[in-house]
Design an enzyme around this catalytic site. Sequence first.
Site, PDB file in Angstrom:
ATOM      1  N   SER A  68      -4.130   3.225  -0.278  1.00 29.59           N
ATOM      2  CA  SER A  68      -3.347   4.192  -1.039  1.00 29.59           C
ATOM      3  C   SER A  68      -4.265   5.256  -1.633  1.00 29.59           C
ATOM      4  CB  SER A  68      -2.526   3.461  -2.111  1.00 29.59           C
ATOM      5  OG  SER A  68      -1.485   4.264  -2.594  1.00 29.59           O
ATOM      6  N   ASP A 180       2.722   2.180   2.704  1.00 31.73           N
ATOM      7  CA  ASP A 180       1.564   1.970   1.833  1.00 31.73           C
ATOM      8  C   ASP A 180       0.769   0.716   2.158  1.00 31.73           C
ATOM      9  OD1 ASP A 180      -0.020   1.483  -0.676  1.00 31.73           O
ATOM     10  OD2 ASP A 180       1.092   3.263  -1.291  1.00 31.73           O
TER      11      ASP A 180
END
Length: 307
Positions: A68, A180
């Site tokens: 991320s 993610d």
Amino acid sequence: MKSLGKIIRTVQAFGRELSRKTAPVVSPRIPAIGVALGGGFARGIAHIGVLKVLEEEGIPVRVVTGTSVGALMGAAYCSGVSLADLEELAHNVRFTTFARWTLSRCGFASNDRMISFLTRILKVKTFEELNIPLGVTATDFNTGEGVVFHSGSIIDPVRASCAYPGMFLPVEIRGRYLVDGMLSHPVPTRPLREMGAERVLAVHLKGTWANGGPPRHLFDVIGQSFAIAQDAMSGLWREAADVVIEPDVAGFAYDDFKRAADLVRVGEVAMRKALPEVRKWLEVPVEATYAGPERRGVPRPAPMPAD
């Protein structure tokens, strides 16, 4: 017969001398130190403080992995963006730097603005050109499988790694829909080991619900849900870490970009507390056998096969 014996002894002596000259050089060396950068949206600015201390103290970082926002920070750092420039960027970015609102059943925003942002700031555009080897994690939306990118273009893998489910649209790469990396690798220590790191420093942005009341909006719900999931999975990634540092980001909201200076500072504080343990890695070098000049970095993994 005496002449024959003399010849044999001469050949044996020559063989021993040749063996000494061609034997591999055995020399102590500093272990390959890797840094695994976890996710946390704006809280990821604390990673700058961690890297800043490592650089100031002369701790050599040989390989990096990121999830991320950790992937974004890692990509910039490994491409050659200075920490001073990265800190200046952190003071100026906002949510709209990376995202634009959109009407979709799959998310409220697209992070396609990250394409122009990364194109502008990165010093190189492919993993192979990076100064330091980098692994970027994402999660296959259909299978739940963790995916680690370390070859080809950098930009789309970073976008995929930052695609918070529910907030951002999934990113398609090679026919796979990716979200993610925090879902599969909250702190990517295991991929770091697989890339050759011999000592692993894990940076975990542990968030706790600071408001003490109801969430302000959907993004608070999503962010806190990720924090809960991270805690539930912590045993998996902690096992692969030698040192875990947790900057005190509990008082920061997930979108607290305006507090960049404070976030950098908490990263510095956490890293300085861990310095005595990390310095031990330099005091006890590992034995390495090699027959040539020492290479910078660690071996790069083979490219991820196309589907």
